[in-house]
Scaffold this motif. Structure first.
Motif, PDB file in Angstrom:
ATOM      1  N   GLY B  90      -5.744  -3.981  -5.274  1.00 13.66           N
ATOM      2  CA  GLY B  90      -5.621  -4.921  -6.379  1.00 13.66           C
ATOM      3  C   GLY B  90      -6.854  -5.807  -6.417  1.00 13.66           C
ATOM      4  O   GLY B  90      -7.911  -5.436  -5.904  1.00 13.66           O
ATOM      5  N   ASP B  91      -6.697  -6.966  -7.007  1.00 11.45           N
ATOM      6  CA  ASP B  91      -7.848  -7.861  -7.158  1.00 11.45           C
ATOM      7  C   ASP B  91      -7.917  -8.888  -6.045  1.00 11.45           C
ATOM      8  O   ASP B  91      -8.990  -9.295  -5.627  1.00 11.45           O
ATOM      9  CB  ASP B  91      -7.761  -8.606  -8.501  1.00 11.45           C
ATOM     10  CG  ASP B  91      -7.687  -7.622  -9.659  1.00 11.45           C
ATOM     11  OD1 ASP B  91      -8.327  -6.550  -9.530  1.00 11.45           O
ATOM     12  OD2 ASP B  91      -6.984  -7.910 -10.648  1.00 11.45           O
ATOM     13  N   LYS B 101      -6.346  -3.036   4.563  1.00  8.38           N
ATOM     14  CA  LYS B 101      -6.568  -4.091   3.572  1.00  8.38           C
ATOM     15  C   LYS B 101      -5.256  -4.364   2.861  1.00  8.38           C
ATOM     16  O   LYS B 101      -4.615  -3.449   2.345  1.00  8.38           O
ATOM     17  CB  LYS B 101      -7.608  -3.637   2.547  1.00  8.38           C
ATOM     18  CG  LYS B 101      -9.006  -3.539   3.121  1.00  8.38           C
ATOM     19  CD  LYS B 101     -10.006  -3.342   1.994  1.00  8.38           C
ATOM     20  CE  LYS B 101     -11.450  -3.447   2.476  1.00  8.38           C
ATOM     21  NZ  LYS B 101     -11.768  -2.442   3.539  1.00  8.38           N
ATOM     22  N   ILE B 102      -4.851  -5.641   2.847  1.00  7.14           N
ATOM     23  CA  ILE B 102      -3.589  -5.976   2.174  1.00  7.14           C
ATOM     24  C   ILE B 102      -3.889  -6.877   0.999  1.00  7.14           C
ATOM     25  O   ILE B 102      -4.554  -7.897   1.126  1.00  7.14           O
ATOM     26  CB  ILE B 102      -2.608  -6.652   3.163  1.00  7.14           C
ATOM     27  CG1 ILE B 102      -2.236  -5.648   4.238  1.00  7.14           C
ATOM     28  CG2 ILE B 102      -1.371  -7.136   2.426  1.00  7.14           C
ATOM     29  CD1 ILE B 102      -1.342  -6.204   5.315  1.00  7.14           C
ATOM     30  N   TYR B 103      -3.387  -6.455  -0.181  1.00  5.02           N
ATOM     31  CA  TYR B 103      -3.636  -7.211  -1.401  1.00  5.02           C
ATOM     32  C   TYR B 103      -2.360  -7.907  -1.838  1.00  5.02           C
ATOM     33  O   TYR B 103      -1.251  -7.431  -1.559  1.00  5.02           O
ATOM     34  CB  TYR B 103      -4.086  -6.269  -2.523  1.00  5.02           C
ATOM     35  CG  TYR B 103      -5.414  -5.614  -2.251  1.00  5.02           C
ATOM     36  CD1 TYR B 103      -6.600  -6.215  -2.679  1.00  5.02           C
ATOM     37  CD2 TYR B 103      -5.482  -4.411  -1.558  1.00  5.02           C
ATOM     38  CE1 TYR B 103      -7.829  -5.618  -2.426  1.00  5.02           C
ATOM     39  CE2 TYR B 103      -6.699  -3.815  -1.300  1.00  5.02           C
ATOM     40  CZ  TYR B 103      -7.874  -4.409  -1.732  1.00  5.02           C
ATOM     41  OH  TYR B 103      -9.070  -3.825  -1.489  1.00  5.02           O
ATOM     42  N   ILE B 107       1.901  -6.689  -2.077  1.00  9.29           N
ATOM     43  CA  ILE B 107       3.088  -7.392  -1.578  1.00  9.29           C
ATOM     44  C   ILE B 107       4.087  -7.618  -2.702  1.00  9.29           C
ATOM     45  O   ILE B 107       5.279  -7.350  -2.557  1.00  9.29           O
ATOM     46  CB  ILE B 107       2.679  -8.731  -0.920  1.00  9.29           C
ATOM     47  CG1 ILE B 107       1.923  -8.418   0.368  1.00  9.29           C
ATOM     48  CG2 ILE B 107       3.908  -9.581  -0.641  1.00  9.29           C
ATOM     49  CD1 ILE B 107       1.460  -9.617   1.131  1.00  9.29           C
ATOM     50  N   ILE B 108       3.561  -8.071  -3.849  1.00  9.40           N
ATOM     51  CA  ILE B 108       4.470  -8.314  -4.973  1.00  9.40           C
ATOM     52  C   ILE B 108       5.153  -7.016  -5.391  1.00  9.40           C
ATOM     53  O   ILE B 108       6.370  -6.960  -5.591  1.00  9.40           O
ATOM     54  CB  ILE B 108       3.708  -8.935  -6.159  1.00  9.40           C
ATOM     55  CG1 ILE B 108       3.314 -10.363  -5.778  1.00  9.40           C
ATOM     56  CG2 ILE B 108       4.564  -8.935  -7.426  1.00  9.40           C
ATOM     57  CD1 ILE B 108       2.477 -11.054  -6.810  1.00  9.40           C
ATOM     58  N   ASN B 109       4.368  -5.966  -5.454  1.00  7.43           N
ATOM     59  CA  ASN B 109       4.922  -4.675  -5.822  1.00  7.43           C
ATOM     60  C   ASN B 109       6.036  -4.256  -4.856  1.00  7.43           C
ATOM     61  O   ASN B 109       7.098  -3.781  -5.260  1.00  7.43           O
ATOM     62  CB  ASN B 109       3.810  -3.635  -5.814  1.00  7.43           C
ATOM     63  CG  ASN B 109       3.948  -2.693  -6.990  1.00  7.43           C
ATOM     64  OD1 ASN B 109       4.292  -3.126  -8.085  1.00  7.43           O
ATOM     65  ND2 ASN B 109       3.725  -1.426  -6.752  1.00  7.43           N
ATOM     66  N   LEU B 270       4.025 -11.825 -16.013  1.00  6.37           N
ATOM     67  CA  LEU B 270       3.453 -12.296 -14.754  1.00  6.37           C
ATOM     68  C   LEU B 270       3.497 -11.160 -13.731  1.00  6.37           C
ATOM     69  O   LEU B 270       4.554 -10.646 -13.418  1.00  6.37           O
ATOM     70  CB  LEU B 270       4.295 -13.493 -14.310  1.00  6.37           C
ATOM     71  CG  LEU B 270       3.778 -14.360 -13.188  1.00  6.37           C
ATOM     72  CD1 LEU B 270       2.472 -15.020 -13.570  1.00  6.37           C
ATOM     73  CD2 LEU B 270       4.837 -15.413 -12.850  1.00  6.37           C
ATOM     74  N   TYR B 271       2.355 -10.782 -13.213  1.00  6.74           N
ATOM     75  CA  TYR B 271       2.292  -9.718 -12.197  1.00  6.74           C
ATOM     76  C   TYR B 271       3.140  -8.495 -12.539  1.00  6.74           C
ATOM     77  O   TYR B 271       4.204  -8.285 -11.994  1.00  6.74           O
ATOM     78  CB  TYR B 271       2.734 -10.244 -10.827  1.00  6.74           C
ATOM     79  CG  TYR B 271       1.797 -11.251 -10.283  1.00  6.74           C
ATOM     80  CD1 TYR B 271       0.484 -10.884  -9.934  1.00  6.74           C
ATOM     81  CD2 TYR B 271       2.187 -12.568 -10.112  1.00  6.74           C
ATOM     82  CE1 TYR B 271      -0.393 -11.829  -9.447  1.00  6.74           C
ATOM     83  CE2 TYR B 271       1.309 -13.509  -9.618  1.00  6.74           C
ATOM     84  CZ  TYR B 271       0.019 -13.150  -9.281  1.00  6.74           C
ATOM     85  OH  TYR B 271      -0.837 -14.061  -8.793  1.00  6.74           O
ATOM     86  N   GLY B 272       2.669  -7.727 -13.454  1.00  5.25           N
ATOM     87  CA  GLY B 272       3.424  -6.528 -13.846  1.00  5.25           C
ATOM     88  C   GLY B 272       3.599  -5.554 -12.693  1.00  5.25           C
ATOM     89  O   GLY B 272       2.754  -5.449 -11.795  1.00  5.25           O
ATOM     90  N   LEU B 273       4.715  -4.854 -12.719  1.00 11.33           N
ATOM     91  CA  LEU B 273       5.019  -3.847 -11.707  1.00 11.33           C
ATOM     92  C   LEU B 273       4.232  -2.583 -12.044  1.00 11.33           C
ATOM     93  O   LEU B 273       4.092  -2.222 -13.197  1.00 11.33           O
ATOM     94  CB  LEU B 273       6.512  -3.565 -11.779  1.00 11.33           C
ATOM     95  CG  LEU B 273       7.123  -2.657 -10.736  1.00 11.33           C
ATOM     96  CD1 LEU B 273       7.001  -3.275  -9.374  1.00 11.33           C
ATOM     97  CD2 LEU B 273       8.572  -2.444 -11.092  1.00 11.33           C
ATOM     98  N   THR B 274       3.671  -1.924 -11.040  1.00 13.48           N
ATOM     99  CA  THR B 274       2.897  -0.722 -11.348  1.00 13.48           C
ATOM    100  C   THR B 274       3.572   0.550 -10.847  1.00 13.48           C
ATOM    101  O   THR B 274       2.932   1.458 -10.350  1.00 13.48           O
ATOM    102  CB  THR B 274       1.481  -0.816 -10.740  1.00 13.48           C
ATOM    103  OG1 THR B 274       1.618  -1.259  -9.400  1.00 13.48           O
ATOM    104  CG2 THR B 274       0.592  -1.731 -11.513  1.00 13.48           C
TER     105      THR B 274
END
Ligand SMILES: Nc1ncnc2c1ncn2[C@@H]1O[C@H](COP(=O)(O)OP(=O)(O)OP(=O)(O)O)[C@@H](O)[C@H]1O
Ligand SMILES: [Mg+2]
Lengths: 293, 275
Positions: B90-91, B101-103, B107-109, B270-274
């Motif tokens: 992610g960004d 690497k943890i983005y 975590i949100i996903n 807000l923070y769309g699910l992918t």
């Protein structure tokens, strides 16, 4: 008083088809009798004498090989009977089986009682009414919403009887319905059967191995090897204990005792099936014997 | 010996949800599942979670019990979480330890996907397994699918089979116990040996059980025939399912929730699910 026979059987025969290993079994051989509407008949006979086979024929589950069978005046062995006639005949004659577990279909008591009525296509409201009445009559209203699995054997048989009542059947056949029950359960079922007969005028046919139950009937039919051996009132049938013993059957304990008394030289009647009557008769006979001396 | 087993996990109760028409509950759980799959944003999931809590509160069941019911799915939940945390890019980089690497997006996903699984289970268990008896469920399904009878789908036959199965499960469990005891009394041993030996020890239980089940089936068929059973045609029912205003109100609420979720996706993405 001349009543129309609800069942009339003439020279019925029935054989179970054999298979590769076994020969065909002739289970019924030239059986003729009539059952009057509203009567209480017991059928006795040793294991394999054809009692259950006869019951299945009367319920139209099996079809006779030859002979005539009239249910409610309708000849079901005539060449022109249709599937519908047989289904219609089945409505009038119900059966309560030996194993209480294997005749209950639904997992809620009242739904099981309703099962037969549902099959007949009766409107919902009417079924509801009949089911409530039937449960009331057999004293199972309290258990209407329970699971049959948690009931005692006697209670399960009463549920089965409620199913018969709800269908408003004219005749019920009990095929050894008390055989798997304890004495209390047996009493329960017998009382309900008697009530059905005496109060509702339903014709009852009771297949049993218990002589004390048979003694309560108006009439006893004794079967032996697919044939009718004797047919008469309990007093008539039990008047000759030797013949019953020869057929591999028993007589009520009271009759046996009185018979032995008679053989020992006392002058007693044989046709007393109530323990108290029997005791009184023995006391009387012994008193007479003492006075005679 | 009485084994009083509630199969499935039906919990006795008299809540609003318990009293809904089983047909409506089947429809509602499908609607709710569709809604869960519609949710894409954090706001939408927040709304859904809130609705799930309300739903549980309405049934009067304890949330702890429902959570416990999810234990078998723990592995899937943990696996998806780990997979999402470590593999998603992610960004916003949060942690960077060599190749790991943890983005934030990862975590949100992970959280949202876990939430989705949990909500799916809550929906089906609250509407169906916990508040509807298997018998009512069978009835509901039969009546919902009744139109398929025209296409010669044996709907009634399947429902009859289910009803009989439900009726005989406790009887057969009792019987298994009896046979096991009888075999134990003859020296059978079910608890030692390797897997193959134990499986072999079960054969003397299964064979008598099968024989007796067939005998029962035969007797039951005769009994049903004696009681004038001729299949589904021309048959009536004592208890006809009737939908009440409650049922339609419940359907309305779930539809409104679905609409709210779609709106939340659109206007608060807000923070769309992918996934
Ligand atoms: N399904 C069957 N197939 C083949 N033979 C059968 C079948 N059922 C019963 N028989 C045979 O028919 C004869 C009569 O059996 P039936 O079951 O009518 O006797 P019963 O008088 O009811 O005996 P019980 O007192 O044991 O119940 C027996 O010889 C029996 O072996
Ligand atoms: Mg028999």
């Amino acid at each position: 008083m001349q009543k129309t026979p609800i069942i009339k059987a003439e020279h019925l025969t029935f054989s179970y088809p054999g298979d590769a290993e076994s020969k065909p079994v002739r289970a019924l051989d030239d059986v003729s009798f009539e059952i009057e509407e509203g009567s209480f008949t017991a059928i006795l006979g040793h294991n394999g004498s054809g009692k259950s086979t006869l019951a299945k024929l009367l319920c139209m589950v099996n079809y006779p090989d030859s002979g005539e069978l009239l249910l409610c005046g309708k000849d079901l062995t005539a060449p022109d009977v249709t599937e519908e006639d047989i289904l219609a005949a089945r409505r009038d004659i119900g059966m309560v089986f030996q194993n209480p577990d294997n005749q209950i279909v639904a997992s809620i008591v009242e739904e099981d009682v309703a099962f037969g009525c549902e099959n007949l296509g009766i409107p919902s409201a009417e079924i509801r009414k009949r089911v409530d009445q039937a449960l009331e009559e057999v004293g199972m209203t309290k258990y209407a919403r329970s699971s049959p699995h948690n009931l005692s054997g006697g209670q399960k048989q009463r549920v089965a009887i409620a199913g018969v009542i709800a269908m408003k059947r004219k005749c019920v056949i009990f095929d050894e319905s008390t055989a798997m029950l304890d004495p209390l359960g047996r009493q329960d079922v017998m009382n309900t059967a008697m009530k059905l007969n005496r109060e509702d005028g339903i014709t009852v046919i009771l297949i049993t191995h218990y002589m004390s139950e048979a003694a309560m009937a108006d009439r006893i039919i004794v079967m032996n090897q697919g044939k009718i051996l004797r047919d008469g009132t309990p007093s008539e049938v039990f008047s000759d204990p030797e013949a019953m013993w020869d057929a591999g059957l028993d007589v009520p304990q009271t009759t046996e005792l009185l018979y032995k008394m008679r053989k020992a030289g006392y002058d007693v009647r044989l046709d007393l099936f109530d323990e108290n009557d029997c005791a009184a008769e023995i006391a009387r006979a012994m008193k007479r014997a003492r006075e005679g001396k | 010996m009485k084994s009083d087993i509630t199969f499935g996990q039906y919990v006795e109760g008299n809540s609003l949800i318990h009293r809904l028409d089983p047909r409506m509950k089947i429809v509602l759980s499908i609607l709710y599942i569709v809604t869960i799959f519609l949710a894409k944003s954090v706001t939408a999931f927040a709304l859904l979670t809130l609705s799930a809590f309300l739903l549980i509160a309405l049934t009067g069941l304890s949330p702890a019990m429902i959570l416990r019911g999810m234990r078998p799915l723990l592995f899937i939940i943990v696996f998806t979480a780990v997979f999402n945390i470590f593999w998603m890019t992610g960004d916003t980089l949060l942690i960077s330890l060599g190749p790991i690497k943890i983005y934030l997006e990862g975590i949100i996903n992970a959280v949202l996907i876990i939430l989705r699984i949990v909500l799916l289970i809550v929906a089906t268990s609250v509407f169906l397994t916990y508040t509807t008896t298997p018998l009512a469920l069978t009835d509901g399904l039969e009546q919902l699918l009744a139109p398929l009878k025209k296409l010669h789908v044996p709907v009634h036959e399947f429902s009859m089979m289910m009803t009989i199965a439900l009726r005989f499960i406790p009887t057969l469990i009792d019987e298994t116990q009896k046979i096991m005891n009888a075999q134990k009394a003859r020296g059978a041993d079910f608890s030692t040996g390797n897997l193959l030996q134990r499986a072999k020890a079960l054969i003397p239980i299964l064979i008598p059980l099968f024989i007796s089940a067939f005998r029962r089936a035969d007797e039951l068929a005769t009994a049903m025939e004696c009681r004038c059973y001729t299949g589904g045609e021309g048959r009536t029912r004592m208890n006809v399912l009737r939908s009440t205003p409650k049922d339609w109100a419940a359907a309305f609420v779930v539809l409104v929730l679905g609409a709210a979720i779609v709106l939340a996706n659109l206007y608060f993405p807000l923070y769309g699910l992918t996934l």
